[in-house]
Scaffold this active site. Structure first.
Site, PDB file in Angstrom:
ATOM      1  N   GLY A   4       0.854  -1.275   0.079  1.00  0.00           N
ATOM      2  CA  GLY A   4      -0.071  -0.241  -0.034  1.00  0.00           C
ATOM      3  C   GLY A   4       0.871   1.172  -0.053  1.00  0.00           C
ATOM      4  N   GLN A  34       2.898   9.823   1.300  1.00  0.00           N
ATOM      5  CA  GLN A  34       4.414   9.180   1.249  1.00  0.00           C
ATOM      6  C   GLN A  34       5.389   9.536   0.267  1.00  0.00           C
ATOM      7  OE1 GLN A  34       2.558   5.305   2.242  1.00  0.00           O
ATOM      8  NE2 GLN A  34       4.346   5.158   3.291  1.00  0.00           N
ATOM      9  N   CYS A  62       5.715  -0.442   7.022  1.00  0.00           N
ATOM     10  CA  CYS A  62       5.313   0.700   6.271  1.00  0.00           C
ATOM     11  C   CYS A  62       6.803   1.199   5.439  1.00  0.00           C
ATOM     12  CB  CYS A  62       4.994   1.660   7.206  1.00  0.00           C
ATOM     13  SG  CYS A  62       4.378   3.459   6.482  1.00  0.00           S
ATOM     14  N   LEU A  63       6.359   1.536   4.067  1.00  0.00           N
ATOM     15  CA  LEU A  63       7.517   2.150   3.422  1.00  0.00           C
ATOM     16  C   LEU A  63       8.166   3.154   3.850  1.00  0.00           C
ATOM     17  CD1 LEU A  63       5.821   1.275   0.018  1.00  0.00           C
ATOM     18  CD2 LEU A  63       7.540  -0.269   0.890  1.00  0.00           C
ATOM     19  N   HIS A  87      -4.739   1.645   7.623  1.00  0.00           N
ATOM     20  CA  HIS A  87      -3.156   2.174   7.751  1.00  0.00           C
ATOM     21  C   HIS A  87      -2.999   3.392   6.608  1.00  0.00           C
ATOM     22  CE1 HIS A  87       1.574   1.562   7.873  1.00  0.00           C
ATOM     23  NE2 HIS A  87       1.298   2.329   7.076  1.00  0.00           N
ATOM     24  N   GLU A  88      -3.551   3.404   5.196  1.00  0.00           N
ATOM     25  CA  GLU A  88      -3.102   4.204   4.320  1.00  0.00           C
ATOM     26  C   GLU A  88      -4.039   5.382   4.358  1.00  0.00           C
ATOM     27  OE1 GLU A  88      -0.594   3.678   2.497  1.00  0.00           O
ATOM     28  OE2 GLU A  88      -0.669   1.342   3.157  1.00  0.00           O
ATOM     29  N   HIS A 106      -2.360   7.672   6.912  1.00  0.00           N
ATOM     30  CA  HIS A 106      -1.131   8.559   6.075  1.00  0.00           C
ATOM     31  C   HIS A 106      -2.044   9.853   5.696  1.00  0.00           C
ATOM     32  CE1 HIS A 106       2.384   6.153   6.154  1.00  0.00           C
ATOM     33  NE2 HIS A 106       1.705   5.096   5.837  1.00  0.00           N
TER      34      HIS A 106
END
Ligand code: NI
Length: 167
Positions: free
Chosen positions: A46, A51, A91-92, A133-134, A137
Site C-alpha cells: 500500500g 508518502q 510501512c514503506l 493504515h493508508e 497517512h
C-alpha cells in the site's frame, strides 16, 4: 511511468494533512500509475500520496501475491467499521520495522475511482488493515503512533541502526 522518492520517518512532511482531490485529469492518472510503480518496486502492499510528498487524498493498494488485485481510492472515507483485529504492520516510510497494531476488523469505505466515479468497498481482514493504515497517512498519522512510547522508541532505534548499517 516513474519511480517516486518515498519519504521516511521522521520526515515532518509525513505529518501533512492531504487535501481532497477535485480535478480528475491525466495528471491524477499519472500520479496513480507512478504510485503503483513505486509501491510494486519497493516492494510494498500500500502507498498513500503523502508518502511521496503529494498532499492529496489518493492511495493505492495491492495485497495479492500475484500483484493482480490493485485498488485505487481517491478521497476515501470510512462509512462503517466493526470488530477488531491485531495485525503485524510495516510501512514503506519505516524500512525494516514491523509492529502489531489493533484496528477494526471490517470497514466499509466510500471513495472515488481515478476518473471520479464514486464506489463503495466493504472489506475485512488484511485489506481492511491496509485501508485504515493508508487512510491514516492522509491525515498525517503513522502506525507507530499507536504503540506505547517504550515500544515505539525501541523500534525507531532499531530502524536507525538498520539505516546506519545500510548507509
Ligand atoms: Ni505506511
Amino acid at each position: 511511468m516513474a519511480l517516486l522518492p518515498i519519504l521516511e520517518f521522521p520526515d515532518p512532511r509525513l505529518r501533512t494533512k492531504a487535501a481532497p482531490v477535485t480535478v480528475f485529469d491525466t495528471e491524477l492518472e499519472q500520479l496513480v500509475s507512478n504510485m503503483f510503480e513505486t509501491m510494486y518496486e519497493a516492494p510494498g502492499v500500500g502507498l498513500a500520496a503523502t508518502q511521496v510528498d503529494v498532499h492529496r487524498q489518493v492511495l493505492v493498494m495491492d495485497m495479492s501475491e500475484e500483484r493482480s488485485e490493485s485498488h485505487v481510492l481517491i478521497n476515501p472515507r470510512i462509512l462503517e467499521k466493526s470488530g477488531e483485529q491485531v495485525y503485524q504492520e510495516g510501512c514503506l516510510s519505516f524500512p525494516g520495522i514491523y509492529a502489531d497494531v489493533e484496528r477494526a476488523l471490517r470497514v466499509k469505505v466510500a471513495a472515488q475511482r481515478v476518473d471520479g466515479t464514486p464506489f463503495e468497498l466493504d472489506v475485512e481482514g488484511p485489506l481492511a488493515v491496509c485501508i485504515q493504515h493508508e487512510m491514516d497517512h492522509l491525515v498525517g498519522k503513522v502506525f507507530v503512533d499507536y504503540l506505547s512510547p517504550l515500544k515505539r522508541s525501541l523500534l525507531l532505534k532499531r530502524m536507525e541502526k538498520k539505516r546506519r548499517q545500510s548507509a
